[in-house]
Design a protein around this motif. Structure first.
Motif, PDB file in Angstrom:
ATOM      1  N   GLY A  20       0.795  -1.225   0.000  1.00 37.56           N
ATOM      2  CA  GLY A  20       0.000   0.000   0.000  1.00 37.56           C
ATOM      3  C   GLY A  20       0.822   1.267   0.000  1.00 37.56           C
ATOM      4  O   GLY A  20       0.431   2.280  -0.563  1.00 37.56           O
ATOM      5  N   SER A  21       1.989   1.232   0.648  1.00 36.98           N
ATOM      6  CA  SER A  21       2.830   2.419   0.749  1.00 36.98           C
ATOM      7  C   SER A  21       4.265   2.001   1.024  1.00 36.98           C
ATOM      8  O   SER A  21       4.519   0.972   1.643  1.00 36.98           O
ATOM      9  N   ALA A  22       5.189   2.829   0.561  1.00 39.62           N
ATOM     10  CA  ALA A  22       6.603   2.557   0.813  1.00 39.62           C
ATOM     11  C   ALA A  22       6.989   2.894   2.244  1.00 39.62           C
ATOM     12  O   ALA A  22       8.056   2.506   2.711  1.00 39.62           O
ATOM     13  N   PHE A  23       6.116   3.608   2.949  1.00 38.92           N
ATOM     14  CA  PHE A  23       6.410   4.041   4.311  1.00 38.92           C
ATOM     15  C   PHE A  23       5.230   3.713   5.220  1.00 38.92           C
ATOM     16  O   PHE A  23       4.077   3.843   4.816  1.00 38.92           O
ATOM     17  N   PRO A  24       5.494   3.301   6.462  1.00 40.54           N
ATOM     18  CA  PRO A  24       4.401   3.022   7.400  1.00 40.54           C
ATOM     19  C   PRO A  24       3.550   4.271   7.644  1.00 40.54           C
ATOM     20  O   PRO A  24       4.040   5.398   7.553  1.00 40.54           O
ATOM     21  N   ALA A  25       2.296   4.065   7.943  1.00 44.31           N
ATOM     22  CA  ALA A  25       1.379   5.177   8.237  1.00 44.31           C
ATOM     23  C   ALA A  25       1.849   5.939   9.470  1.00 44.31           C
ATOM     24  O   ALA A  25       2.426   5.356  10.389  1.00 44.31           O
ATOM     25  N   SER A  26       1.579   7.224   9.486  1.00 45.16           N
ATOM     26  CA  SER A  26       1.916   8.027  10.663  1.00 45.16           C
ATOM     27  C   SER A  26       0.903   7.726  11.762  1.00 45.16           C
ATOM     28  O   SER A  26      -0.232   7.297  11.496  1.00 45.16           O
TER      29      SER A  26
END
Length: 88
Positions: A20-26
């Motif tokens: 879903g994303s290259a970075f974890p959700a904030s």
């Protein structure tokens, strides 16, 4: 949740369409999306695509003790990371 950012980034680089994303959700995003849920009503919650566990661990923190979470993740590195961070 040590190294989950690297797990997410490396999975995204290998197969971008599967992550879903290259970075974890904030945490701000996690709080915003989970805040409206009436946790006293949840008996079973199913999470598909647990990824780095950012939502998973916050869901577990908010759920009633007798509620159940079924977290589904198909990425082997994410599964390994999640299992090493939480034994339930």
């Amino acid at each position: 949740m040590k190294h989950t950012g690297w797990v997410a980034l490396s999975a995204f680089m290998r197969i971008p369409s599967a992550v879903g994303s290259a970075f974890p959700a904030s945490m701000k995003m996690v709080d915003h999306l989970l805040e409206p849920i009436d946790w006293s009503e949840i008996e079973l919650l199913i999470e598909f695509g647990s990824g780095s566990g950012r939502f998973t661990f916050e869901i577990l923190r908010r759920m009633r003790r007798d509620a159940r979470l079924m977290a589904i993740e198909v990425g082997a590195k994410f599964v390994k990371s999640l299992r090493s961070a939480y034994e339930d």
